[in-house]
Design a protein around this motif. Structure first.
Motif, PDB file in Angstrom:
ATOM      1  N   VAL A 160       0.862  -1.185   0.000  1.00  0.00           N
ATOM      2  CA  VAL A 160       0.000   0.000   0.000  1.00  0.00           C
ATOM      3  C   VAL A 160       0.896   1.232   0.000  1.00  0.00           C
ATOM      4  N   THR A 161       0.557   2.187  -0.860  1.00  0.00           N
ATOM      5  CA  THR A 161       1.223   3.479  -0.875  1.00  0.00           C
ATOM      6  C   THR A 161       0.168   4.556  -0.723  1.00  0.00           C
ATOM      7  N   LEU A 162       0.173   5.219   0.416  1.00  0.00           N
ATOM      8  CA  LEU A 162      -0.750   6.339   0.650  1.00  0.00           C
ATOM      9  C   LEU A 162      -0.103   7.591   0.064  1.00  0.00           C
ATOM     10  N   GLN A 163      -0.345   7.811  -1.206  1.00  0.00           N
ATOM     11  CA  GLN A 163       0.386   8.848  -1.941  1.00  0.00           C
ATOM     12  C   GLN A 163       0.028  10.264  -1.490  1.00  0.00           C
ATOM     13  N   GLU A 164      -1.139  10.416  -0.881  1.00  0.00           N
ATOM     14  CA  GLU A 164      -1.543  11.716  -0.344  1.00  0.00           C
ATOM     15  C   GLU A 164      -1.610  11.692   1.174  1.00  0.00           C
ATOM     16  N   GLY A 165      -0.985  10.699   1.796  1.00  0.00           N
ATOM     17  CA  GLY A 165      -1.105  10.550   3.234  1.00  0.00           C
ATOM     18  C   GLY A 165      -2.488  10.031   3.598  1.00  0.00           C
ATOM     19  N   GLN A 166      -2.771   9.978   4.881  1.00  0.00           N
ATOM     20  CA  GLN A 166      -4.078   9.487   5.321  1.00  0.00           C
ATOM     21  C   GLN A 166      -4.457  10.162   6.620  1.00  0.00           C
ATOM     22  N   GLU A 167      -5.645  10.758   6.645  1.00  0.00           N
ATOM     23  CA  GLU A 167      -6.191  11.339   7.867  1.00  0.00           C
ATOM     24  C   GLU A 167      -7.347  10.518   8.403  1.00  0.00           C
ATOM     25  N   CYS A 168      -8.188  10.038   7.503  1.00  0.00           N
ATOM     26  CA  CYS A 168      -9.312   9.200   7.939  1.00  0.00           C
ATOM     27  C   CYS A 168      -9.681   8.278   6.790  1.00  0.00           C
ATOM     28  N   GLY A 169      -9.528   6.995   7.012  1.00  0.00           N
ATOM     29  CA  GLY A 169      -9.868   6.009   5.992  1.00  0.00           C
ATOM     30  C   GLY A 169      -9.048   4.750   6.173  1.00  0.00           C
ATOM     31  N   GLY A 170      -9.412   3.720   5.411  1.00  0.00           N
ATOM     32  CA  GLY A 170      -8.735   2.432   5.520  1.00  0.00           C
ATOM     33  C   GLY A 170      -8.126   2.011   4.202  1.00  0.00           C
ATOM     34  N   SER A 171      -7.203   1.062   4.284  1.00  0.00           N
ATOM     35  CA  SER A 171      -6.591   0.451   3.100  1.00  0.00           C
ATOM     36  C   SER A 171      -6.434  -1.050   3.354  1.00  0.00           C
ATOM     37  N   TYR A 172      -7.440  -1.625   3.960  1.00  0.00           N
ATOM     38  CA  TYR A 172      -7.446  -3.051   4.307  1.00  0.00           C
ATOM     39  C   TYR A 172      -8.160  -3.830   3.203  1.00  0.00           C
ATOM     40  N   LEU A 173      -8.004  -5.125   3.255  1.00  0.00           N
ATOM     41  CA  LEU A 173      -8.682  -5.993   2.288  1.00  0.00           C
ATOM     42  C   LEU A 173      -9.511  -7.035   3.033  1.00  0.00           C
ATOM     43  N   LYS A 174     -10.454  -7.628   2.313  1.00  0.00           N
ATOM     44  CA  LYS A 174     -11.317  -8.670   2.855  1.00  0.00           C
ATOM     45  C   LYS A 174     -11.148  -9.947   2.041  1.00  0.00           C
ATOM     46  N   LEU A 175     -10.995 -11.046   2.760  1.00  0.00           N
ATOM     47  CA  LEU A 175     -10.960 -12.360   2.127  1.00  0.00           C
ATOM     48  C   LEU A 175     -12.368 -12.926   2.231  1.00  0.00           C
ATOM     49  N   LEU A 176     -13.070 -12.946   1.083  1.00  0.00           N
ATOM     50  CA  LEU A 176     -14.488 -13.255   1.068  1.00  0.00           C
ATOM     51  C   LEU A 176     -14.730 -14.750   1.219  1.00  0.00           C
ATOM     52  N   SER A 177     -15.737 -15.070   2.002  1.00  0.00           N
ATOM     53  CA  SER A 177     -16.067 -16.472   2.277  1.00  0.00           C
ATOM     54  C   SER A 177     -16.713 -17.117   1.054  1.00  0.00           C
TER      55      SER A 177
END
Length: 605
Positions: free
Chosen positions: A158-175
């Motif tokens: 993950v590259t937060l190219q603009e930084g991060q103040e509020c938000g996620g960069s997670y993923l979900k492994l779907l059942s």
């Protein structure tokens, strides 16, 4: 004053010139030292203009990692845009629990190079929009089953190219199941087995690892949240650099979370999650209630204690000071505040709506110089006889029975799952996000069952990228040091070079301010005295000669008062000197009136 200021400027310029010569001489000496070092071994070293590290750029050239389908359940380096677009499915679903205008997953995704391009052929999946719901998913090449003796390894960049103040960069492994067969319907309610990745909002920083556990008795599903790591994760949200996130879950129920190959959290699925996987064997009896006679008080007031007869509970804590006397000048008949006499009623004031108008209150100006106004009251002092409300002292409770707790009974919902690793199979991977920052880049996402395979994949992608970026960051420093021949003494010389003119200028300003202050002080003293000043001596001598020519009657005339300092005579003064001879022959009264006239003219000039 003028020559002093000019002297200061000349001294400043001289010091600047001397410091420049010092710098040039030091530079020449350094060059000579460098040349002599080059010739000491009998040969001349070919000194390149660019840092030596630049010569190794070809060794760090990026090539898309080779993906062996047999080793991965899922792998995408996003460099092959056409193949990657076919793999990923954009969600067209809506959220159910929010307003219609913001319920759509209308976030924009694109395949592109990072803003800080390292290699043009290194692409990633980028979330372009912010403050929008965005969802995209891709099916696994083959579902991951948790029944084998191999671990689950999830790894991505993950590259937060603009930084991060509020938000996620997670993923979900779907059942695996019917709900995940149509990835166009992927939303926040889609069942998942594991959610993993960074998340931040304000000062709340998280590294999510959540797995959904299935109750083996009744089939209910509960989310289990991993305990927070000991160290706070801050840098990935600020530095705008690529970071590698890896989750390893092993069949022995152990897990590891790594960021840039460093372990930040580890533990067991059985003991390091909340709520715990297995419920307690016993629970509190819901039908058990505390008896009314149960005494939980450890201490009670002493029943044998009595209030002393001289104890006065009604005594006030403070009393007026009987020794105080009203200050002289106190205006008892004057109020502290009076109506503002300058206030006027607003034109739009409506007495029926706003009530009767009254001018605002202001401080009474009569009271400004008086000790006080209004009725005088003696100040309060502590009451020596004040004791407050009487309370009996506390003693141990002889009937204390301890803290009551309901009795324990067997938990009817108790179960013991010793293999929580055996989770629901995974059939797809998805990104379902909302962020206040745009241009979040995802790259090199893999799911495998071999830690070494994941490590090799990172070595051919992330590690090369970070080594190149780190080396480029160091290149500027090496370049700077090379320009200085790796001699830190140059820093000291440069500092001194800047310090000398700055010090001279500060000293010049200080001297100038001191001289101006002295001149102002002298002028102020001259105004307080009638004594003639040094610049006024010629004028005073002329006046004395005029007085002697006028005779004894001139003794009654008044001499000119001290005038401000002058550097040169004005035209008005020349005219006055021409008229003095004629005026000396006139009577004393004429001389006195003319002298006053000259005073006014001199002051005017």
């Amino acid at each position: 004053m003028a020559w002093k200021m000019g002297g200061n400027r000349a001294a400043t310029l001289a010091l600047l010139f001397a410091s420049s010569l010092l710098l040039l001489s030091a530079a020449n000496c350094a060059d000579l030292d460098t040349e002599s070092d080059d010739f000491e071994d009998g040969y001349v070293e070919d000194v390149q203009e660019e840092p030596v590290a630049i010569d190794g750029d070809e060794k760090l050239a990026y090539e898309s990692p080779v993906i062996d389908a047999k080793k991965f359940h899922f792998a995408d380096h996003f460099d092959d845009v056409e193949a990657s677009r076919k793999r990923w499915v954009l969600s067209q679903a809506k959220k159910d629990d929010i307003a219609e205008e913001i319920s759509k997953y209308d976030g924009i995704w694109n395949w592109e190079s990072p803003q800080r391009i390292v290699w043009a052929n290194d692409l990633g999946l980028v979330l372009k929009s912010k403050a929008k719901h965005a969802a995209i998913a891709a099916p696994l090449r083959q579902p991951f089953e948790f029944k084998s003796d191999k671990p689950l390894v999830v790894q991505y960049e993950v590259t937060l190219q603009e930084g991060q103040e509020c938000g996620g960069s997670y993923l979900k492994l779907l059942s695996a199941g019917k709900d995940t067969e149509q990835l166009k319907s992927f939303n926040d309610k889609t069942p998942y087995t594991i959610m993993f990745g960074p998340d931040k909002c304000g000062n709340d920083v998280k590294m999510h690892f959540i797995f959904r556990h299935v109750n083996p008795i009744n089939g209910t599903i509960t989310e289990k949240h991993c305990n927070k790591p000991k160290n706070r994760l801050e840098e990935p949200f600020k530095d705008k650099l690529p970071h590698l996130y890896q989750l390893v879950v092993r069949p022995d129920n152990s897990f590891e979370i790594r960021v840039d190959h460093k372990i930040i959290n580890e533990g067991s699925l059985l003991t390091d999650f909340k709520p715990p996987v297995n419920p307690p064997a016993e629970i509190d009896d819901p039908n058990d209630h505390k008896p009314e006679s149960w005494d939980e008080r450890e201490k009670i007031p002493d029943p044998t204690a009595h209030k002393p007869e001289d104890w006065d509970e009604d005594a006030p804590p403070q009393l007026p000071d009987t020794d105080a006397v009203m200050p002289n000048g106190w205006l008892e008949d004057e109020p502290d505040m009076i109506f503002d006499p300058t206030a006027t009623k607003p034109e739009d004031w409506d007495a029926e709506i706003d009530g009767e108008w009254e001018a605002p209150l202001v401080d009474n100006p009569v009271c400004e110089k008086a000790p006080g106004c209004g009725k005088w009251k003696a100040p309060l002092i502590p009451n020596p006889n004040y004791k407050g409300k009487w309370r009996a002292p506390m003693i141990e409770n002889p009937n204390y029975q301890g803290k009551w707790a309901p009795r324990k009974i067997a938990n009817p919902d108790f179960f013991e799952d010793l293999k929580p690793f055996q989770m629901t199979p995974i059939s797809a991977v998805g990104l379902e996000l909302w962020s206040m920052s745009s241009d979040i880049l995802f790259d090199n996402l893999i799911i495998t069952d071999d830690v070494e395979v994941a490590r090799d994949f990172a070595a051919n992608s992330f590690d090369i990228k970070r080594r190149y970026i780190d080396r480029e960051s160091k290149t500027f420093w090496h370049r700077l040091m090379r320009r200085m021949n790796y001699k830190p003494g140059w820093w000291a010389l440069y500092f001194v070079y800047l310090l000398i003119p700055a010090s001279c200028y500060v000293f010049y300003l200080y001297r100038r301010a001191k001289e101006d202050s002295a001149a102002k002080k002298a002028a102020a003293e001259a105004k307080k005295s009638d004594d003639p000043q040094p610049d006024d001596e010629p004028e005073a001598e002329e006046e004395e000669s005029d007085e002697r020519a006028a005779g004894d009657t001139s003794k009654e005339s008044t001499p000119l008062s001290a005038s401000p300092k002058k550097n040169q005579k004005s035209d008005l003064d020349d005219n006055e000197e021409e008229s003095k001879a004629a005026e000396s022959r006139e009577p004393a009264q004429t001389e006195e009136s003319n002298t006053k006239t000259r005073k006014r003219q001199a002051r005017k000039e």
